[in-house]
Design an enzyme around this catalytic site. Sequence first.
Site, PDB file in Angstrom:
ATOM      1  CG  HIS A 180      -0.283   0.545   2.514  1.00  0.00           C
ATOM      2  ND1 HIS A 180       0.505  -0.495   3.214  1.00  0.00           N
ATOM      3  CD2 HIS A 180      -0.025   1.564   2.960  1.00  0.00           C
ATOM      4  CE1 HIS A 180       0.771   0.161   4.315  1.00  0.00           C
ATOM      5  NE2 HIS A 180       0.836   1.300   4.316  1.00  0.00           N
TER       6      HIS A 180
HETATM    7  C1  UD1 Z   1      -2.012   5.971   5.181  1.00  0.00           C
HETATM    8  C2  UD1 Z   1      -1.068   6.648   5.965  1.00  0.00           C
HETATM    9  C3  UD1 Z   1      -0.091   5.540   5.813  1.00  0.00           C
HETATM   10  C4  UD1 Z   1      -0.251   4.182   6.554  1.00  0.00           C
HETATM   11  C5  UD1 Z   1      -1.774   3.891   5.850  1.00  0.00           C
HETATM   12  C6  UD1 Z   1      -2.234   2.544   6.526  1.00  0.00           C
HETATM   13  C7  UD1 Z   1      -0.480   8.907   5.566  1.00  0.00           C
HETATM   14  C8  UD1 Z   1       0.219   9.911   4.819  1.00  0.00           C
HETATM   15  N1  UD1 Z   1      -0.405   7.782   5.296  1.00  0.00           N
HETATM   16  O1  UD1 Z   1      -1.638   5.665   3.796  1.00  0.00           O
HETATM   17  O2  UD1 Z   1       1.403   5.963   6.783  1.00  0.00           O
HETATM   18  O3  UD1 Z   1       0.603   3.360   6.322  1.00  0.00           O
HETATM   19  O4  UD1 Z   1      -2.660   4.997   6.062  1.00  0.00           O
HETATM   20  O5  UD1 Z   1      -3.151   2.132   5.898  1.00  0.00           O
HETATM   21  O6  UD1 Z   1      -1.260   9.481   6.579  1.00  0.00           O
HETATM   22  N2  UD1 Z   1      -9.205   5.245   0.576  1.00  0.00           N
HETATM   23  C9  UD1 Z   1     -10.094   4.553   0.378  1.00  0.00           C
HETATM   24  N3  UD1 Z   1     -11.027   4.297   1.509  1.00  0.00           N
HETATM   25  C10 UD1 Z   1     -10.300   4.502   2.504  1.00  0.00           C
HETATM   26  C11 UD1 Z   1      -9.262   5.218   2.743  1.00  0.00           C
HETATM   27  C12 UD1 Z   1      -8.432   5.426   1.672  1.00  0.00           C
HETATM   28  O7  UD1 Z   1     -10.609   4.288  -0.776  1.00  0.00           O
HETATM   29  O8  UD1 Z   1     -11.150   4.154   3.726  1.00  0.00           O
HETATM   30  C13 UD1 Z   1      -8.125   5.481  -0.799  1.00  0.00           C
HETATM   31  C14 UD1 Z   1      -8.514   6.744  -1.278  1.00  0.00           C
HETATM   32  O9  UD1 Z   1      -8.498   6.887  -2.606  1.00  0.00           O
HETATM   33  C15 UD1 Z   1      -7.117   7.765  -0.801  1.00  0.00           C
HETATM   34  C16 UD1 Z   1      -6.115   6.355  -0.736  1.00  0.00           C
HETATM   35  O10 UD1 Z   1      -7.004   5.284  -0.589  1.00  0.00           O
HETATM   36  O11 UD1 Z   1      -6.836   8.894  -1.383  1.00  0.00           O
HETATM   37  C17 UD1 Z   1      -5.080   6.801   0.192  1.00  0.00           C
HETATM   38  O12 UD1 Z   1      -5.408   7.105   1.633  1.00  0.00           O
HETATM   39  P1  UD1 Z   1      -4.728   7.781   2.809  1.00  0.00           P
HETATM   40  O13 UD1 Z   1      -5.536   7.701   4.049  1.00  0.00           O
HETATM   41  O14 UD1 Z   1      -4.483   9.190   2.224  1.00  0.00           O
HETATM   42  O15 UD1 Z   1      -3.092   7.186   2.652  1.00  0.00           O
HETATM   43  P2  UD1 Z   1      -3.010   5.513   2.773  1.00  0.00           P
HETATM   44  O16 UD1 Z   1      -2.327   5.242   1.454  1.00  0.00           O
HETATM   45  O17 UD1 Z   1      -4.160   4.917   3.313  1.00  0.00           O
HETATM   46  N1  UDP Z   2      -4.403  -5.084   8.472  1.00  0.00           N
HETATM   47  C1  UDP Z   2      -5.944  -5.627   8.648  1.00  0.00           C
HETATM   48  N2  UDP Z   2      -6.256  -6.095   7.444  1.00  0.00           N
HETATM   49  C2  UDP Z   2      -5.660  -6.222   6.115  1.00  0.00           C
HETATM   50  C3  UDP Z   2      -4.262  -5.492   6.151  1.00  0.00           C
HETATM   51  C4  UDP Z   2      -3.805  -5.229   7.416  1.00  0.00           C
HETATM   52  O1  UDP Z   2      -6.187  -5.689   9.689  1.00  0.00           O
HETATM   53  O2  UDP Z   2      -6.350  -6.460   5.305  1.00  0.00           O
HETATM   54  C5  UDP Z   2      -3.566  -4.742   9.789  1.00  0.00           C
HETATM   55  C6  UDP Z   2      -2.511  -5.284   9.872  1.00  0.00           C
HETATM   56  O3  UDP Z   2      -2.585  -6.506  10.658  1.00  0.00           O
HETATM   57  C7  UDP Z   2      -1.842  -4.168  11.032  1.00  0.00           C
HETATM   58  C8  UDP Z   2      -2.339  -3.198  10.370  1.00  0.00           C
HETATM   59  O4  UDP Z   2      -3.507  -3.485   9.797  1.00  0.00           O
HETATM   60  O5  UDP Z   2      -2.206  -4.458  12.297  1.00  0.00           O
HETATM   61  C9  UDP Z   2      -1.257  -2.388   9.407  1.00  0.00           C
HETATM   62  O6  UDP Z   2      -1.831  -1.596   8.744  1.00  0.00           O
HETATM   63  P1  UDP Z   2      -1.237  -0.981   7.368  1.00  0.00           P
HETATM   64  O7  UDP Z   2      -0.518  -2.150   6.706  1.00  0.00           O
HETATM   65  O8  UDP Z   2      -2.516  -0.617   6.582  1.00  0.00           O
HETATM   66  O9  UDP Z   2      -0.278   0.133   7.601  1.00  0.00           O
HETATM   67  P2  UDP Z   2       1.031   0.599   8.368  1.00  0.00           P
HETATM   68  O10 UDP Z   2       1.278  -0.641   9.447  1.00  0.00           O
HETATM   69  O11 UDP Z   2       2.042   0.210   7.208  1.00  0.00           O
HETATM   70  O12 UDP Z   2       1.133   2.009   8.811  1.00  0.00           O
END
Ligand code: UD1
Ligand code: UDP
Length: 380
Positions: free
Chosen positions: A218
Site C-alpha cells: 500500500h
Molecule cells: C495512510 C498513511 C500510511 C499508513 C496507511 C495505513 C499517511 C500519509 N499515510 O496511507 O502511513 O501506512 O494509511 O493503511 O497518513 N482510500 C479509500 N478508502 C479509505 C481510505 C483510503 O478508498 O477508507 C483510498 C483513497 O483513494 C485515498 C487513498 O486510499 O486517496 C489513500 O488514503 P490515505 O489515507 O491518504 O493514505 P494511505 O495510503 O491509506
Molecule cells: N491489517 C488488517 N487487514 C488487512 C491488512 C492489514 O487488519 O487487510 C492490519 C495489520 O494486521 C496491521 C495493520 O493493519 O495490524 C497495518 O496497517 P497497514 O498495513 O495499513 O499500515 P502500516 O502499518 O504500514 O502503517
Amino acid sequence: MKLVTIIGARPQIIKAAALSRAIRNHYSDQIQEIIVHTGQHYDDNMSQVFFDELQIPRPDYNLHVGSASHGVQTARMTEGIEALLIKEQPDFIVLYGDTNSTLAGAVAAAKIHVPIVHIEAGLRSFNKSMPEEINRIVCDHCSTLLFTPTKAGLENLKHEGFPINNGGPYTIDNPKVYHCGDIMYDNSLYFADIAEEKTDIIQRLKLADKPFILATIHRDSNTDHPERLSAIFKALIQLSKECQVVLPLHPRTNKLLKTNLDEALQNQIFNSTNINLIPPVSFLEIIALERHAQLVMTDSGGVQKEAYFFQKPGIILRPETEWVEIVETGNAILANADEGRIMEAWQHFKNNPPTKFPGIFGDGYAAEFMLDKIISCKVL
Ligand code: UD1
Ligand code: UDP
C-alpha cells in the site's frame, strides 16, 4: 485524568484497541478517554470492522475528513482537532505512529499547549521522501512523553538530542523518553487465539494445509510508481507458480492497480488461479492469515512486525525499514520493489527457514506500562 486519543488510519484504530482495553480493565476509575476519529480511513473494511471486532469504544467524535492531498487533509484535521481540544481541555492528547492524523494532532495540540503522548516514537527510515518520516519527526519534537518500542528508536531519539536520564516535571521542552514494548505486540498476543476461534478465513479461502504467501502492498512509493508496482506484481506471478498467494488489497492499491499496470500484466494477475486478490480483511482475519502463512511479503510497517511476532520470514518491499531489528536478526530481507531481489529472498528463506525470533518487542503489556507513566506524569 482526561486523555484525547486521535485515530484515523487503520493501524491506529488497531493500536488504540490495546490502550482502550488496558484503560477499561485497570484504569477506568482514573482515566477518561475521549476518542476522536479523523475519518482519514472511512470504508467499513478500513475502519468500522475494527471497532466491531476489537471492542474499541465508539469514537466520541468523527471529523469525517476523508481523502485529499496531504496539505488539504492535514489542514482539515488540524482545524477539527484544535476545536475539540479547546472544548475538551484534556490533560494529554495521545497520538499513534506516523500518519497525517498524527501530524495534525501534533501541530494542533502543541500550538495550544496540550501535552502530547507519542506512542511509537523514535522510529526513523532516514528517508524524508516518505510522508511518514516527516510526520514522525514533527510529532516526536512536539511531544512531552515519547514511548519508543525498540532500542533503535531510543538511539534515534538520543542522536536527535532528546534527554534520556532527565527528571520531571516533563514538558514539551523537557520531554521524557521511555523505551517500552510494542503496543502492536500486545494486540497480537491478546487476539491470536481469539482469531483461531472466531474466524474461518483459512477454511473459506481453502488454505488449510496448503503453503501460501501472504502479501500486502500500500505504500505510495510502490503504488504510485508503475515500474515499481509492475516489478512487485511480476514477482508475485513468478511466486504463484510455486505457491498460493493471498493479497488483501488496500483501497489505494486497488485503485492504482488498474491505472499503473499494463493490460497484459493485469490480465495475468486477474486470471491467475493462484493469486487470490481479496478486499481488506479484519484484524482477526489477517492475524489468522499471518499465523498460517509460509512467508509474508509486505511494505506495511505493522504487517512486517506481525510476521515476526508469528515467527514467519518476511520480504520487505521497501529499500529500508524503521524496524531494523527484524532485518538484523535475519528474519526479514529488504528486497525493495526489485523482482530479482524478491525472488532471491524467497529462495533464501526456502533453503534456510528462520528458527530464532528473539523477543525484542516487550512482554505484551506495553499499554499498561504507558498508562502508569502517563498517570505518574500528571501527579508530578
Ligand atoms: C495512510 C498513511 C500510511 C499508513 C496507511 C495505513 C499517511 C500519509 N499515510 O496511507 O502511513 O501506512 O494509511 O493503511 O497518513 N482510500 C479509500 N478508502 C479509505 C481510505 C483510503 O478508498 O477508507 C483510498 C483513497 O483513494 C485515498 C487513498 O486510499 O486517496 C489513500 O488514503 P490515505 O489515507 O491518504 O493514505 P494511505 O495510503 O491509506
Ligand atoms: N491489517 C488488517 N487487514 C488487512 C491488512 C492489514 O487488519 O487487510 C492490519 C495489520 O494486521 C496491521 C495493520 O493493519 O495490524 C497495518 O496497517 P497497514 O498495513 O495499513 O499500515 P502500516 O502499518 O504500514 O502503517
